[in-house]
Design an enzyme around this catalytic site. Structure first.
Site, short mmCIF file in Angstrom:
data_model
loop_
_atom_site.label_atom_id
_atom_site.label_comp_id
_atom_site.label_asym_id
_atom_site.label_seq_id
_atom_site.Cartn_x
_atom_site.Cartn_y
_atom_site.Cartn_z
N LEU A 184 0.81 -1.22 0.00
CA LEU A 184 0.00 0.00 0.00
C LEU A 184 0.85 1.27 0.00
O LEU A 184 0.41 2.30 -0.48
CB LEU A 184 -0.93 0.01 1.22
CG LEU A 184 -1.95 -1.13 1.29
CD1 LEU A 184 -2.73 -1.06 2.58
CD2 LEU A 184 -2.88 -1.08 0.09
N GLY A 187 7.57 4.18 3.32
CA GLY A 187 8.10 5.42 3.87
C GLY A 187 9.44 5.20 4.53
O GLY A 187 10.01 4.11 4.49
N PHE A 189 10.18 4.92 7.58
CA PHE A 189 10.18 4.03 8.73
C PHE A 189 9.70 2.61 8.40
O PHE A 189 9.72 1.75 9.25
CB PHE A 189 9.34 4.62 9.85
CG PHE A 189 9.99 5.78 10.53
CD1 PHE A 189 10.62 5.63 11.74
CD2 PHE A 189 10.00 7.03 9.94
CE1 PHE A 189 11.24 6.70 12.36
CE2 PHE A 189 10.61 8.10 10.56
CZ PHE A 189 11.24 7.95 11.78
N GLY A 190 9.27 2.37 7.19
CA GLY A 190 8.83 1.03 6.86
C GLY A 190 7.84 1.00 5.71
O GLY A 190 7.75 1.93 4.92
N LYS A 191 7.10 -0.10 5.62
CA LYS A 191 6.12 -0.30 4.57
C LYS A 191 4.76 -0.61 5.18
O LYS A 191 4.67 -1.09 6.31
CB LYS A 191 6.54 -1.46 3.66
CG LYS A 191 7.82 -1.22 2.88
CD LYS A 191 8.16 -2.42 1.99
CE LYS A 191 9.43 -2.16 1.19
NZ LYS A 191 9.78 -3.31 0.31
N ASP A 304 0.90 16.27 14.74
CA ASP A 304 0.99 16.17 13.27
C ASP A 304 -0.39 16.01 12.65
O ASP A 304 -0.62 15.11 11.84
CB ASP A 304 1.91 15.01 12.87
CG ASP A 304 2.36 15.11 11.41
OD1 ASP A 304 2.32 16.23 10.85
OD2 ASP A 304 2.75 14.08 10.84
#
Length: 514
Positions: A184, A187, A189-191, A304
């Site tokens: 999907l 980024g 920091f990961g997937k 955020d």
């Protein structure tokens, strides 16, 4: 809490957004690694995401309420790739050789801001399927020994690429339970992958953190926050995404959540940045204020808030034709506008959420939604979330971001154009903290010596809040008052999210419109 006062303004009618400077949000990102000393005197590594970009993948919206994802995966024909083949192809790509591997679109960079910013290492990719994606670093990180030794014993190949990302293969089984369907998003920091829970036969989203120790440590902070939210609100009345499971899989921390629809920013983009109907804005505002009020009760600051971190529960919509003005003898066909069938939403991405009693990094929030006290280095707390919500509500009303800039001084100048001059006490505090932004008499220095011609034009073209939300009827009068109090310069004068829920705007019955 003193109320933020505005001068009365008379208008002859609503004015559409200034089309001459309608710019779509920048599609680049800048991030860096720095060290910052915490309150105990220990130096720690921090990941700084200076501006988080909107999703860069095309979305596929479902009108039947089914599952959808912003990234549509490639079609895999038999034979299905094995992990060994995927690892070999990833290695071939990294070494410059040709490969038939189909990858998602490359992450795009955004112009680096002219400031050194520092933040916690907890700003991560989404816990759901449609959060904004951030690019990976060009430097190879130090992967832990556990990761270096991690291999797929049955297939004889590592399950990670050289950056520590988990290699996604269709129909892979994670933790003897979750069968992967498709990627999907990816980024820093990961997937995030869509998967099927084989025990319940339901679809879920799994965020798979990179197998790098600092990212693993950061993910555990988010797990702690998500567990607290679910513990205090098991029925999810406050509409924050719920963590259903988490575990360590081959040195990757995995966070499992419900699979939701696209983010609100994606819906705006797919709808050609058309504003939401006013009754939908009221529904969004009530839900968002309720979610953030819940966080604040738990002594948490989200830090955020933005449309990318607000997911629709259902993507279904109706299409309404909007007549277009005729140009001479030419017949202009009507424009199609999407109207959501349901405004039910979920707040996501608690990777940067900070407990009020714990360490506060210097800079937080994505640029477009960053409060003035953060820009001026005056410290921040719960009011910075209220300010971000004010920016978001204006974006829902116009369809485009309120502040479109990457420079601190230009940003402050635009804030003054929207909300009038800074109150003198707040300006004096800002001048002491950031004297380079102010004149000797304590006023914002604009234009600055380094301001470009385009920058000056952009600030001059910025409309006041009352020009954007013209008080032409009772609904707009109350909406304008609510937003102006959320956007107050001085956080001490800013309305709290709990107070905002009791604003007269939410007692009004707003008729359905397009």
């Amino acid at each position: 809490m003193q109320q933020y006062q505005r001068q009365s303004i008379v208008s002859n009618g609503p004015t559409p957004p200034n089309l001459s400077r309608k710019r779509k949000r920048a599609m680049e990102v800048s991030w860096s690694e720095v060290q910052e000393q915490d309150t105990s005197g220990v130096y720690r590594d921090y990941i700084i995401i200076e501006d988080t970009p909107p999703p860069t993948m095309s979305s596929a919206t479902s009108v039947n309420g089914g599952y959808s994802a912003s990234y549509q995966p490639p079609h895999y024909s038999a034979p299905i790739r094995t992990r060994a083949r995927a690892a070999a192809e990833a290695q071939a790509i990294s070494s410059g050789s040709s490969s038939s591997t189909i990858l998602g679109p490359p992450a795009k960079k955004r112009k680096r801001e002219q400031e050194e910013v520092r933040a916690r290492p907890t700003k991560k990719a989404t816990v759901a399927s449609h959060h904004a994606l951030v690019p990976t670093s060009t430097k190879k990180p130090a992967v832990t020994q556990a990761v270096a030794a991690s291999t797929d014993a049955t297939k004889g190949a590592s399950c990670d690429d050289k950056e520590g990302h988990y290699i996604i293969v269709p129909d892979d089984i994670i933790k003897d339970r979750y069968r992967t369907v498709r990627l999907l998003g990816q980024g820093t920091f990961g997937k995030v992958v869509e998967a099927v829970d084989t025990r319940t036969n339901t679809r879920v989203a799994i965020k798979i953190i990179r197998a790098v120790q600092k990212y693993r440590d950061a993910s555990k902070i988010e797990v702690r926050v998500l567990q607290r939210l679910k513990e205090r609100d098991p029925m999810n009345r406050n509409k924050c995404v719920h963590l259903t499971d988490w575990f360590d899989h081959k040195a990757h921390i995995c966070l499992v959540t419900e699979l939701l629809g696209i983010c609100v920013y994606d819906f705006l983009k797919d709808n050609d940045f058309a504003p939401f109907p006013r009754h939908h804005i009221q529904s969004f505002a009530r839900q968002l204020l309720g979610s953030v009020a819940f966080l604040h009760e738990l002594k948490l600051v989200h830090t955020d808030l933005k449309p990318e971190n607000i997911l629709l529960v259902n993507n279904a919509y109706n299409t309404i034709p909007i007549p277009q003005p005729q140009t001479g003898k030419r017949v202009v066909p009507p424009k199609q506008k999407r109207i959501l069938a349901s405004t039910d939403i979920r707040l996501i991405d608690f990777g940067s959420a900070t407990f009020e009693t714990e360490y506060h990094s210097t800079v937080v929030s994505t640029r477009h939604y960053r409060a003035p006290e953060i820009i001026l280095g005056l410290g921040w707390s719960y009011p910075c979330d209220a300010y971000s919500l004010g920016c978001i509500l204006v974006e829902f009303y116009t369809g485009t971001a309120l502040f479109q800039t990457h420079d601190n001084q230009e940003h402050l100048a635009m804030m003054e154009a929207v909300m009038t001059k800074m109150p003198a006490p707040f300006a004096r505090l800002g001048a002491r903290a950031k004297p380079e932004y102010f004149t000797k008499d304590g006023k914002l220095q604009w234009p600055s010596a380094k301001a470009t011609r385009q920058s000056k034009k952009d600030v001059k073209a910025t409309k006041s809040l009352a020009q954007i939300i013209q008080p032409t009827d009772r609904i707009n009068v109350q909406f304008l008052n609510l937003v102006s109090r959320l956007l107050a310069f001085d956080p001490a004068q800013r309305i709290t999210v709990k107070e905002a829920l009791n604003h007269p705007y939410f007692t009004m019955s707003i008729p359905e419109e397009i």
